[in-house]
Motif scaffolding. Structure first.
Motif, PDB file in Angstrom:
ATOM      1  N   ASN A  90      13.053  12.558 -34.551  1.00  0.00           N
ATOM      2  CA  ASN A  90      11.687  12.074 -34.759  1.00  0.00           C
ATOM      3  C   ASN A  90      11.588  10.553 -34.689  1.00  0.00           C
ATOM      4  OD1 ASN A  90      11.426  14.624 -37.196  1.00  0.00           O
ATOM      5  ND2 ASN A  90      10.339  14.623 -35.250  1.00  0.00           N
ATOM      6  N   LEU A  91      12.707   9.877 -34.392  1.00  0.00           N
ATOM      7  CA  LEU A  91      12.741   8.419 -34.418  1.00  0.00           C
ATOM      8  C   LEU A  91      13.305   7.871 -33.120  1.00  0.00           C
ATOM      9  CD1 LEU A  91      14.273   7.922 -37.997  1.00  0.00           C
ATOM     10  CD2 LEU A  91      11.856   7.707 -37.379  1.00  0.00           C
ATOM     11  N   LYS A  92      12.758   6.748 -32.682  1.00  0.00           N
ATOM     12  CA  LYS A  92      13.327   6.003 -31.562  1.00  0.00           C
ATOM     13  C   LYS A  92      13.764   4.639 -32.077  1.00  0.00           C
ATOM     14  CE  LYS A  92      12.561   4.315 -26.888  1.00  0.00           C
ATOM     15  NZ  LYS A  92      13.803   4.966 -26.411  1.00  0.00           N
ATOM     16  N   THR A  93      15.001   4.281 -31.816  1.00  0.00           N
ATOM     17  CA  THR A  93      15.544   3.026 -32.318  1.00  0.00           C
ATOM     18  C   THR A  93      15.143   1.863 -31.416  1.00  0.00           C
ATOM     19  OG1 THR A  93      17.439   4.187 -33.278  1.00  0.00           O
ATOM     20  CG2 THR A  93      17.639   1.801 -32.986  1.00  0.00           C
ATOM     21  N   LEU A  94      14.495   0.871 -32.003  1.00  0.00           N
ATOM     22  CA  LEU A  94      14.144  -0.351 -31.279  1.00  0.00           C
ATOM     23  C   LEU A  94      15.156  -1.457 -31.558  1.00  0.00           C
ATOM     24  CD1 LEU A  94      10.274  -0.404 -31.881  1.00  0.00           C
ATOM     25  CD2 LEU A  94      11.511   0.485 -29.900  1.00  0.00           C
ATOM     26  N   ASN A  95      15.738  -1.411 -32.747  1.00  0.00           N
ATOM     27  CA  ASN A  95      16.796  -2.353 -33.107  1.00  0.00           C
ATOM     28  C   ASN A  95      17.742  -1.632 -34.069  1.00  0.00           C
ATOM     29  OD1 ASN A  95      18.062  -5.023 -33.235  1.00  0.00           O
ATOM     30  ND2 ASN A  95      17.350  -5.073 -35.354  1.00  0.00           N
ATOM     31  N   PRO A  96      19.011  -1.384 -33.680  1.00  0.00           N
ATOM     32  CA  PRO A  96      19.909  -0.626 -34.548  1.00  0.00           C
ATOM     33  C   PRO A  96      20.223  -1.351 -35.847  1.00  0.00           C
ATOM     34  CG  PRO A  96      21.091  -1.465 -32.631  1.00  0.00           C
ATOM     35  CD  PRO A  96      19.645  -1.732 -32.392  1.00  0.00           C
ATOM     36  N   GLY A  97      20.379  -2.673 -35.770  1.00  0.00           N
ATOM     37  CA  GLY A  97      20.645  -3.461 -36.959  1.00  0.00           C
ATOM     38  C   GLY A  97      21.854  -2.965 -37.731  1.00  0.00           C
ATOM     39  N   ARG A  98      21.898  -3.344 -39.011  1.00  0.00           N
ATOM     40  CA  ARG A  98      22.941  -2.869 -39.923  1.00  0.00           C
ATOM     41  C   ARG A  98      22.254  -2.468 -41.227  1.00  0.00           C
ATOM     42  NH1 ARG A  98      25.744  -7.388 -37.805  1.00  0.00           N
ATOM     43  NH2 ARG A  98      25.654  -8.586 -39.748  1.00  0.00           N
ATOM     44  N   PRO A  99      21.798  -1.222 -41.330  1.00  0.00           N
ATOM     45  CA  PRO A  99      21.017  -0.811 -42.503  1.00  0.00           C
ATOM     46  C   PRO A  99      21.825  -0.869 -43.790  1.00  0.00           C
ATOM     47  CG  PRO A  99      21.642   1.098 -41.183  1.00  0.00           C
ATOM     48  CD  PRO A  99      21.999  -0.111 -40.382  1.00  0.00           C
ATOM     49  N   VAL A 100      21.179  -1.300 -44.851  1.00  0.00           N
ATOM     50  CA  VAL A 100      21.782  -1.321 -46.179  1.00  0.00           C
ATOM     51  C   VAL A 100      21.489   0.021 -46.852  1.00  0.00           C
ATOM     52  CG1 VAL A 100      21.719  -2.406 -48.457  1.00  0.00           C
ATOM     53  CG2 VAL A 100      21.558  -3.822 -46.387  1.00  0.00           C
ATOM     54  N   PRO A 101      22.521   0.785 -47.235  1.00  0.00           N
ATOM     55  CA  PRO A 101      22.267   2.066 -47.903  1.00  0.00           C
ATOM     56  C   PRO A 101      21.396   1.876 -49.146  1.00  0.00           C
ATOM     57  CG  PRO A 101      24.574   1.872 -47.293  1.00  0.00           C
ATOM     58  CD  PRO A 101      23.952   0.526 -47.048  1.00  0.00           C
ATOM     59  N   GLU A 102      20.407   2.723 -49.289  1.00  0.00           N
ATOM     60  CA  GLU A 102      19.471   2.696 -50.411  1.00  0.00           C
ATOM     61  C   GLU A 102      18.626   1.416 -50.440  1.00  0.00           C
ATOM     62  OE1 GLU A 102      21.705   3.505 -53.965  1.00  0.00           O
ATOM     63  OE2 GLU A 102      22.693   5.243 -53.049  1.00  0.00           O
ATOM     64  N   GLY A 103      18.604   0.690 -49.312  1.00  0.00           N
ATOM     65  CA  GLY A 103      17.789  -0.512 -49.224  1.00  0.00           C
ATOM     66  C   GLY A 103      16.313  -0.181 -49.067  1.00  0.00           C
TER      67      GLY A 103
ATOM     68  N   GLY B 298      12.781 -18.404 -38.431  1.00  0.00           N
ATOM     69  CA  GLY B 298      13.472 -19.624 -38.824  1.00  0.00           C
ATOM     70  C   GLY B 298      14.860 -19.368 -39.367  1.00  0.00           C
ATOM     71  N   ARG B 299      15.119 -19.862 -40.576  1.00  0.00           N
ATOM     72  CA  ARG B 299      16.458 -19.754 -41.155  1.00  0.00           C
ATOM     73  C   ARG B 299      16.875 -18.317 -41.450  1.00  0.00           C
ATOM     74  NH1 ARG B 299      16.015 -23.666 -46.164  1.00  0.00           N
ATOM     75  NH2 ARG B 299      13.929 -22.748 -46.159  1.00  0.00           N
ATOM     76  N   LEU B 300      15.941 -17.398 -41.478  1.00  0.00           N
ATOM     77  CA  LEU B 300      16.259 -15.992 -41.751  1.00  0.00           C
ATOM     78  C   LEU B 300      16.263 -15.130 -40.489  1.00  0.00           C
ATOM     79  CD1 LEU B 300      14.539 -15.187 -45.166  1.00  0.00           C
ATOM     80  CD2 LEU B 300      16.933 -15.669 -44.680  1.00  0.00           C
ATOM     81  N   SER B 301      16.336 -15.767 -39.325  1.00  0.00           N
ATOM     82  CA  SER B 301      16.352 -15.011 -38.067  1.00  0.00           C
ATOM     83  C   SER B 301      17.555 -14.077 -37.989  1.00  0.00           C
ATOM     84  CB  SER B 301      16.334 -15.961 -36.874  1.00  0.00           C
ATOM     85  OG  SER B 301      15.103 -16.662 -36.822  1.00  0.00           O
ATOM     86  N   ASP B 302      18.736 -14.531 -38.463  1.00  0.00           N
ATOM     87  CA  ASP B 302      19.922 -13.673 -38.446  1.00  0.00           C
ATOM     88  C   ASP B 302      19.725 -12.469 -39.361  1.00  0.00           C
ATOM     89  OD1 ASP B 302      21.200 -15.284 -36.640  1.00  0.00           O
ATOM     90  OD2 ASP B 302      22.385 -16.364 -38.144  1.00  0.00           O
ATOM     91  N   PHE B 303      19.129 -12.696 -40.515  1.00  0.00           N
ATOM     92  CA  PHE B 303      18.829 -11.596 -41.437  1.00  0.00           C
ATOM     93  C   PHE B 303      17.909 -10.582 -40.776  1.00  0.00           C
ATOM     94  CE2 PHE B 303      15.794  -9.921 -44.625  1.00  0.00           C
ATOM     95  CZ  PHE B 303      16.669  -9.149 -45.386  1.00  0.00           C
ATOM     96  N   MET B 304      16.896 -11.076 -40.058  1.00  0.00           N
ATOM     97  CA  MET B 304      15.955 -10.186 -39.386  1.00  0.00           C
ATOM     98  C   MET B 304      16.651  -9.348 -38.308  1.00  0.00           C
ATOM     99  SD  MET B 304      13.220 -10.799 -41.033  1.00  0.00           S
ATOM    100  CE  MET B 304      12.023  -9.877 -40.069  1.00  0.00           C
ATOM    101  N   SER B 305      17.626  -9.937 -37.634  1.00  0.00           N
ATOM    102  CA  SER B 305      18.351  -9.217 -36.589  1.00  0.00           C
ATOM    103  C   SER B 305      19.136  -8.042 -37.150  1.00  0.00           C
ATOM    104  CB  SER B 305      19.316 -10.161 -35.861  1.00  0.00           C
ATOM    105  OG  SER B 305      18.599 -11.186 -35.198  1.00  0.00           O
ATOM    106  N   ARG B 306      19.491  -8.112 -38.443  1.00  0.00           N
ATOM    107  CA  ARG B 306      20.266  -7.038 -39.061  1.00  0.00           C
ATOM    108  C   ARG B 306      19.386  -5.901 -39.587  1.00  0.00           C
ATOM    109  NH1 ARG B 306      22.941 -11.621 -41.206  1.00  0.00           N
ATOM    110  NH2 ARG B 306      21.994 -11.337 -43.261  1.00  0.00           N
ATOM    111  N   ILE B 307      18.072  -6.084 -39.586  1.00  0.00           N
ATOM    112  CA  ILE B 307      17.166  -5.040 -40.079  1.00  0.00           C
ATOM    113  C   ILE B 307      16.927  -4.005 -38.980  1.00  0.00           C
ATOM    114  CG2 ILE B 307      14.834  -4.540 -40.890  1.00  0.00           C
ATOM    115  CD1 ILE B 307      14.758  -7.268 -42.185  1.00  0.00           C
ATOM    116  N   PRO B 308      17.220  -2.734 -39.238  1.00  0.00           N
ATOM    117  CA  PRO B 308      16.929  -1.705 -38.233  1.00  0.00           C
ATOM    118  C   PRO B 308      15.413  -1.541 -38.055  1.00  0.00           C
ATOM    119  CG  PRO B 308      18.416  -0.886 -39.949  1.00  0.00           C
ATOM    120  CD  PRO B 308      17.856  -2.184 -40.438  1.00  0.00           C
ATOM    121  N   VAL B 309      15.003  -1.279 -36.841  1.00  0.00           N
ATOM    122  CA  VAL B 309      13.581  -1.053 -36.550  1.00  0.00           C
ATOM    123  C   VAL B 309      13.459   0.248 -35.764  1.00  0.00           C
ATOM    124  CG1 VAL B 309      11.488  -1.954 -35.481  1.00  0.00           C
ATOM    125  CG2 VAL B 309      13.133  -3.531 -36.509  1.00  0.00           C
TER     126      VAL B 309
END
Length: 340
Positions: free
Chosen positions: A114-127, A296-307
């Motif tokens: 039911n999902l299509k991955t746009l950005n795999p990222g690195r999901p945090v369990p229970e995040g 900005g400074r959190l661009s790397d953090f954003m890259s790790r978020i799955p979408v």
């Protein structure tokens, strides 16, 4: 028998669910255009008469804030109240929740199909997880882990202030502010927003609208589907429509990123709704994710978020059914919930 509903600004969807079939499959469901009915009760009366089933509980996802069991829909002049529905239709338990809370409740129940991955990222369990859905308006919600399962929370974030991210978006903001006063993310990241963006770009790049497209837009009650079809290369194809879709997706990506930051959605961001499904070929070109990551400074953090894009066409109905079973205390078969 549980009644579930998804009452948006344009359409109402209703379904009946049983313990045997579970929350992901309705016994019967139907949809109506709201503009053809004076109120929600008329639709519900027709649905219950048609099905002839006895309903022991109901949960209705509604497009607006729910306060003390009542909702005045944001983009429709309807008022819906739990007590009124319960009394008129003899339903023992009725609950209203925001429609995006209903969609969020469905997220843990969805399979990978039911999902299509746009950005795999690195999901945090229970995040934490975030949900954003452009439609008639712009809905936003989020989920938090309580130690046992995910809990959904409604917001009205779509009505916050729109923050332009480019010179072109600044021009759009100035124009809309002159016309509308307050400009929110919903003003641009919605079906109505697509029409506003198109008119803005058409005025800015005068004379680019093909005659056949002009005729289609005049005939259409809602110009957004026409603009999206032309943006994808359908007849009549239009470079102006393509630019409209690209600007829309860039602003939607930025707003999805804003939501992810505000709720620390390290567990993932989920896009829902017919508009994002319709623009999928354009969504995959990268403009959405580029704007999502540009923090900005959190661009790397954003890259790790799955979408993810939700492919299930009726997630709010599934989430409302899940809420209905919880409210009525009906035991269900285990969901697809995991901690990823």
């Amino acid at each position: 028998m549980i009644l579930a509903g998804d009452i948006g600004g344009t359409q109402t969807r209703l379904g009946l669910f049983t313990r045997e079939l579970g929350r992901n499959r309705a016994v019967v469901q139907a949809a109506w255009r709201n503009s053809e009915h004076p109120d929600f009760e008329t639709i519900l009366e027709e649905f219950l008469a048609r099905t002839g089933r006895i309903v022991r509980g109901a949960c209705l996802g509604v497009a607006g804030p729910v306060v003390y069991g009542q909702c005045r829909l944001t983009n429709l002049p309807w008022v819906i109240a739990e007590k009124k529905i319960a009394e008129r239709f003899s339903i023992p338990s009725v609950r209203l929740i925001n429609d995006l809370e209903a969609t969020a409740r469905a997220v843990p129940l969805l399979s990978t199909e039911n999902l299509k991955t746009l950005n795999p990222g690195r999901p945090v369990p229970e995040g934490n997880k975030a949900v954003i859905a452009p439609g008639t308006g712009l809905g936003e919600a989020f989920l938090t882990w309580d130690g046992d399962r995910y809990r959904a929370h409604a917001t009205e974030g779509g009505h916050a202030d729109f923050a332009p991210g480019s010179a072109l978006e600044w021009e759009l903001l100035v124009e809309l502010k002159e016309k509308c006063g307050h400009v929110s993310p919903e003003s641009v990241c919605s079906g109505k927003g697509i029409a506003r963006i198109y008119r803005f770009l058409r005025a800015k790049e005068s004379g680019e609208e093909p005659p056949e497209l002009s005729k289609e837009l005049i005939r259409a009650g809602d110009p957004a589907p026409v603009i999206i079809a032309a943006a994808k290369g359908g007849a009549p194809a239009s470079n102006l429509c393509r630019k409209t879709a690209e600007l829309f997706l860039s602003m939607l990506g930025a707003e999805a990123g804003n939501l992810a930051l505000k709720v620390n959605a390290a567990g993932g961001v989920y896009l829902a709704g017919g508009i994002v499904l319709a623009v999928l070929p354009l969504l995959e070109r990268g403009g959405f994710m580029e704007a999502f990551r540009r923090k900005g400074r959190l661009s790397d953090f954003m890259s790790r978020i799955p979408v993810f894009l939700i492919l299930e066409p009726n997630p709010a109905l599934i989430g409302a059914a899940a809420c209905g079973f919880d409210t009525c205390g009906v035991q269900q078969t285990p969901s697809i919930q995991d901690r990823s």
